[in-house]
Write a protein that holds these residues in place. Sequence first.
Motif, short mmCIF file in Angstrom:
data_model
loop_
_atom_site.label_atom_id
_atom_site.label_comp_id
_atom_site.label_asym_id
_atom_site.label_seq_id
_atom_site.Cartn_x
_atom_site.Cartn_y
_atom_site.Cartn_z
N GLU A 39 0.83 -1.21 0.00
CA GLU A 39 0.00 0.00 0.00
C GLU A 39 0.86 1.26 0.00
O GLU A 39 0.54 2.25 -0.66
CB GLU A 39 -0.93 0.00 1.21
N GLN A 40 1.97 1.20 0.72
CA GLN A 40 2.88 2.35 0.75
C GLN A 40 3.49 2.58 -0.63
O GLN A 40 3.64 3.73 -1.07
CB GLN A 40 3.98 2.10 1.80
N ALA A 42 2.09 1.81 -3.50
CA ALA A 42 1.02 2.36 -4.35
C ALA A 42 0.84 3.86 -4.09
O ALA A 42 0.71 4.65 -5.03
CB ALA A 42 -0.28 1.63 -4.08
N GLU A 43 0.89 4.24 -2.82
CA GLU A 43 0.72 5.65 -2.47
C GLU A 43 1.88 6.50 -2.97
O GLU A 43 1.69 7.60 -3.48
CB GLU A 43 0.60 5.78 -0.94
N SER A 48 -3.24 3.28 -8.16
CA SER A 48 -4.25 2.58 -7.36
C SER A 48 -3.71 1.20 -7.01
O SER A 48 -2.80 0.67 -7.68
CB SER A 48 -5.54 2.43 -8.16
N LYS A 49 -4.26 0.61 -5.95
CA LYS A 49 -3.84 -0.74 -5.58
C LYS A 49 -4.16 -1.73 -6.71
O LYS A 49 -3.41 -2.67 -6.94
CB LYS A 49 -4.51 -1.17 -4.27
#
Length: 198
Positions: A39-40, A42-43, A48-49
Amino acid sequence: MGTTAATASQRRGRGGRERILAAAARLFATQGINATGMEQVAEEAPVSKRTLYAHFRTKNDLVIAHLQGLVLSGATLESVLTREDIPPRERILKLFGRPAADTAPVRGCPFIDAAAEFPDPESAVHSYAREQKLRMVQLIAALVTELGCREPVALAEQLATLADGAASRAMVLGEADYGRHARAAAEVLLEQALPGTT
């Protein structure tokens, strides 16, 4: 275009895979592989995930793609060994030179780092790291064979051990030019093993 609009445009735009790999490289270098979550990444990319997992189904896939990218970019310790514009002996000695990019903190060998973070020898990441370290010995052995060494594999293993050890100590001590110590030992090994150099 505002910051929010620009970020939204990046998320929808092309080049998602490249942004993911660039983000992963930054995060892996600064905080380690295991400490970096998908997730990190992707951010940080930003994507997007769904896009992240469309390109890399698992974190292992992302890590291996990251390591493959380092190999292709020539950003690894071993890359100097394939440079045909440098004489064979000098290619070997450049293993012990200061890294081209002065980065803080000083990074060691990415393959050793990855193998340490994935200690299971059967894991895909550890296996890929092992392949690269074996390839390093093969490249050195080919160079010392070209220089006339009668026992190239033994010498290649000694030189690879020196290079890996120097890279690891440079990282632990935060001393980018630590390789100078190993270079002195490598020169002695080469002088003793190669004909006409003593």
